[in-house]
Design a protein around this motif. Structure first.
Motif, PDB file in Angstrom:
ATOM      1  N   UNK A 160     -23.986 -45.236  -3.962  1.00 40.26           N
ATOM      2  CA  UNK A 160     -24.095 -45.774  -5.323  1.00 40.26           C
ATOM      3  C   UNK A 160     -24.208 -47.289  -5.287  1.00 40.26           C
ATOM      4  N   UNK A 161     -23.399 -47.937  -4.438  1.00 40.30           N
ATOM      5  CA  UNK A 161     -23.461 -49.395  -4.323  1.00 40.30           C
ATOM      6  C   UNK A 161     -24.854 -49.837  -3.888  1.00 40.30           C
ATOM      7  N   UNK A 162     -25.435 -49.151  -2.910  1.00 40.80           N
ATOM      8  CA  UNK A 162     -26.769 -49.541  -2.455  1.00 40.80           C
ATOM      9  C   UNK A 162     -27.830 -49.266  -3.509  1.00 40.80           C
ATOM     10  N   UNK A 163     -27.643 -48.234  -4.313  1.00 43.80           N
ATOM     11  CA  UNK A 163     -28.584 -48.000  -5.420  1.00 43.80           C
ATOM     12  C   UNK A 163     -28.503 -49.140  -6.437  1.00 43.80           C
ATOM     13  N   UNK A 164     -27.292 -49.584  -6.730  1.00 40.98           N
ATOM     14  CA  UNK A 164     -27.120 -50.715  -7.657  1.00 40.98           C
ATOM     15  C   UNK A 164     -27.754 -51.971  -7.073  1.00 40.98           C
ATOM     16  N   UNK A 165     -27.545 -52.198  -5.775  1.00 38.94           N
ATOM     17  CA  UNK A 165     -28.130 -53.367  -5.114  1.00 38.94           C
ATOM     18  C   UNK A 165     -29.654 -53.295  -5.122  1.00 38.94           C
ATOM     19  N   UNK A 166     -30.196 -52.106  -4.898  1.00 40.08           N
ATOM     20  CA  UNK A 166     -31.653 -51.954  -4.901  1.00 40.08           C
ATOM     21  C   UNK A 166     -32.220 -52.285  -6.278  1.00 40.08           C
ATOM     22  N   UNK A 167     -31.527 -51.853  -7.329  1.00 42.42           N
ATOM     23  CA  UNK A 167     -31.986 -52.163  -8.688  1.00 42.42           C
ATOM     24  C   UNK A 167     -31.932 -53.663  -8.950  1.00 42.42           C
ATOM     25  N   UNK A 168     -30.874 -54.323  -8.477  1.00 41.11           N
ATOM     26  CA  UNK A 168     -30.763 -55.778  -8.654  1.00 41.11           C
ATOM     27  C   UNK A 168     -31.839 -56.504  -7.862  1.00 41.11           C
ATOM     28  N   UNK A 169     -32.095 -56.051  -6.621  1.00 41.36           N
ATOM     29  CA  UNK A 169     -33.095 -56.700  -5.779  1.00 41.36           C
ATOM     30  C   UNK A 169     -34.491 -56.572  -6.377  1.00 41.36           C
ATOM     31  N   UNK A 170     -34.744 -55.468  -7.059  1.00 40.04           N
ATOM     32  CA  UNK A 170     -36.079 -55.217  -7.603  1.00 40.04           C
ATOM     33  C   UNK A 170     -36.466 -56.216  -8.686  1.00 40.04           C
ATOM     34  N   UNK A 171     -35.478 -56.769  -9.375  1.00 38.74           N
ATOM     35  CA  UNK A 171     -35.772 -57.701 -10.475  1.00 38.74           C
ATOM     36  C   UNK A 171     -35.322 -59.113 -10.170  1.00 38.74           C
ATOM     37  N   UNK A 172     -34.699 -59.332  -9.005  1.00 35.18           N
ATOM     38  CA  UNK A 172     -34.174 -60.644  -8.661  1.00 35.18           C
ATOM     39  C   UNK A 172     -35.109 -61.420  -7.759  1.00 35.18           C
ATOM     40  N   UNK A 173     -34.698 -62.620  -7.372  1.00 34.80           N
ATOM     41  CA  UNK A 173     -35.524 -63.440  -6.484  1.00 34.80           C
ATOM     42  C   UNK A 173     -35.568 -62.865  -5.076  1.00 34.80           C
ATOM     43  N   UNK A 174     -36.527 -63.350  -4.296  1.00 32.86           N
ATOM     44  CA  UNK A 174     -36.705 -62.837  -2.932  1.00 32.86           C
ATOM     45  C   UNK A 174     -35.459 -63.068  -2.083  1.00 32.86           C
ATOM     46  N   UNK A 175     -34.780 -64.206  -2.289  1.00 30.04           N
ATOM     47  CA  UNK A 175     -33.578 -64.479  -1.494  1.00 30.04           C
ATOM     48  C   UNK A 175     -32.509 -63.424  -1.744  1.00 30.04           C
TER      49      UNK A 175
END
Length: 616
Positions: A529-544
């Protein structure tokens, strides 16, 4: 790095850490409520003097912050206040959390629509005393003598038909309420007391009662006995056990949540039965879990920032390469960047759980916080029945925080242990909340039981093969591996429990033989679940952000390697592949380490553990 007008780093990463929910004016007000002077204590204080100053700061923060009811209705604002308290002083965070979420929270939630709760005629109402900061809030829930005591407290509240009120009693010392923050003799306290209501000779379920425990002059009401516990340095508050011997409270002290006793003595409860009433009475937990998740992210960021500051510019005298920068060594580089990555990952989780709740299903576990009191059946504790996902993420966040803070302390060498108490205090806070706010192991067991029974749970479908190629350098591969391992572990757990039951064993025997597998299965679900949340954040966040969250995902795969290999979800050699991918990820991130740390925007006292050397 550019700086915004308010002095905070002005980057996309800093904006991600700050979040978008609060305006600059509210943020400034919350910062002012916990000023930098709260980040240290004067020397030479006794334990009681230290505690008194903590409560004085609680009062000051409460008066400076927005009104309590507004904070409780605004999770991002309450969490922002509590985050700053946690970074400043874990003890302040703890008493502030108790005050807002576990003392005022039940009064506002369960006492809605009923008269203000007062201890006696003419007394200041419990809500007023807490909102005005005349009293500090405390919680009387856990009983010292039995495990799983939340399920069936022996402390009782007998309805007294003659007065219409209730008589609260702990039958013996094993039913004493502990731990509580009630020992300080000069701090007024008002408690939310969890007790089994007895009416007409029948137990009607667990309800909450608002009870003043200590008056402003230090005296206690008749029947209240407070027994101070020995001093501890783990989380420095005024621990005590509380016993109630025939303590009388008025009808209005009953936070009845729609229940009532009619003039003719008829009892009504919209919950329907004692089991449902317990779940409803524990419904104050979600604000606690959000705050603990958010505070876990805050102290993880603070610890990572401290380690980064300790490591930056530090040279070594090792004979392999004298004067080599410390962060050129892989062990230190991976510790610094891994801690920063954990800080960003938990920040993503905190933002997710404090965001407005989605209205439809999201993924195989549904939206976090969406169970609304209709969670799975539970056996060990009531928490998953209240909100399975939030309880599970609380367990995951506190475990991650403890792991990261501990690593930061070790990699900061002697200064991390002796020059400043901060890392030790953060570690104590993360350690305490392994049990506080719902015991992590019990949460894992109940989660695993729901997973095995497919009770409001759908196993994840990884999709057949790792997507897109690229191996572990692909941000999608770690999530694929965790989904596959979780599905296989769940299937194995279900098969083992069912086999035991078919063989004539009872439920206790079937589960007792599989608790270790149950805990690992639920922990794998939490990590996914944590990695799914992180993936969603990464998809809309900056490259860094995507790069640093990928490093965290690799570290999670490393931590789960034994289960991945044991379940056949990954082939032999995976662990070496993970470590090679992590080295590549760290090489790419190393030049940005200072910017990654700066975006946390930590107060100056946090990143200066040896500041005493330059003091007056």
């Amino acid at each position: 790095m550019d700086t915004a007008p308010n002095g905070t780093p002005d980057t996309a990463l800093a904006a991600f850490v700050r979040g978008a929910s609060l305006d600059a004016k509210t943020r400034a007000r919350l910062r002012d409520a916990v000023p930098e002077e709260f980040f240290t204590y004067p020397g030479g204080l006794t334990a009681r003097e230290h505690q008194a100053l903590t409560y004085a700061r609680l009062r000051g923060a409460g008066l400076a912050a927005p009104p309590a009811a507004d904070l409780l209705a605004d999770p991002p604002a309450l969490c922002a206040l509590l985050d700053r308290a946690a970074i400043a002083d874990p003890a302040l965070f703890h008493v502030m959390l108790l005050h807002y979420t576990l003392a005022l929270g039940p009064i506002i939630r369960f006492g809605a629509g009923q008269a203000d709760t007062a201890a006696e005629d003419g007394a200041v109402s419990a809500r007023e005393s807490l909102e005005s900061m005349q009293a500090a809030g405390t919680l009387l829930m856990t009983e010292v003598g039995r495990s799983n005591s939340h399920l069936s407290p022996r402390t009782t509240a007998h309805h007294d038909p003659a007065t219409g009120g209730f008589v609260l009693t702990t039958p013996d010392t094993r039913a004493a309420k502990f731990p509580t923050n009630t020992a300080h003799p000069a701090v007024a306290k008002t408690a939310a007391v969890y007790a089994t209501l007895v009416h007409d000779g029948r137990e009607r379920g667990v309800f909450v009662f608002a009870v003043p425990l200590r008056r402003p002059d230090g005296t206690v009401p008749p029947g209240v006995r407070i027994v101070p516990a020995p001093e501890t340095t783990g989380l420095q508050i005024d621990y005590a056990a509380v016993l109630l011997d025939g303590v009388r409270v008025p009808y209005a002290a009953w936070l009845r949540d729609g229940a009532r006793i009619d003039p003719d003595g008829t009892f009504h409860d919209p919950a329907g039965d004692p089991a449902a009433r317990l779940t409803r009475s524990m419904g104050v937990a979600p604000p606690v879990w959000r705050a603990v998740i958010s505070a876990s992210a805050a102290i993880t960021r603070a610890s990572a920032g401290m380690l980064a500051a300790h490591s930056a510019g530090r040279t070594t005298l090792g004979r392999l390469a004298p004067r080599r920068p410390l962060t050129d060594y892989r062990n230190q580089q991976e510790a610094v960047l891994g801690a920063l990555a954990a800080g960003y990952a938990l920040t993503a989780v905190a933002a997710h759980v404090t965001a407005p709740r989605p209205t439809g299903p999201v993924g195989p576990v549904g939206p976090v916080g969406a169970s609304g009191g209709a969670g799975p059946d539970t056996a060990w504790a009531p928490w998953s029945a209240v909100d399975r996902d939030l309880a599970l993420l609380k367990a995951a966040a506190t475990a991650q925080a403890q792991q990261t803070v501990s690593a930061c302390r070790v990699h900061s060498g002697a200064p991390g242990f002796a020059a400043d108490e901060r890392l030790n205090a953060y570690r104590g806070l993360a350690h305490a909340y392994q049990n506080a706010g719902g015991d992590n192991e019990l949460i894992l067991y109940d989660t695993a039981r729901a997973m095995a029974a497919l009770d409001r749970y759908t196993p994840p479908d990884p999709g057949g093969a790792p997507p897109g190629g690229g191996g572990l350098d692909s941000p999608r591969t770690p999530l694929f591996l965790l989904r596959e391992a979780e599905r296989r572990m769940r299937d194995r757990l279900q098969d083992r429990v069912d086999t035991a039951l078919r063989g004539g064993g009872d439920a206790f025997t079937a589960w007792n033989g599989n608790l270790a597998l149950a805990a690992r299965t639920a922990a794998a679900c939490a990590d996914r679940i944590v990695l799914e949340i992180c993936a969603a954040a990464a998809a809309v966040g900056p490259a860094e952000l995507a790069r640093v969250l990928h490093l965290h995902a690799l570290n999670v795969v490393d931590r789960r390697a034994a289960d991945l290999l044991d379940e056949g979800a990954a082939p032999p050699g995976t662990l070496e592949d993970v470590r090679a991918a992590r080295r590549r990820a760290c090489d790419a991130l190393a030049p940005a380490a200072a910017d990654l740390a700066a975006a946390f925007d930590l107060p100056a006292p946090v990143t200066a553990p040896t500041a005493f050397l330059t003091g007056p």
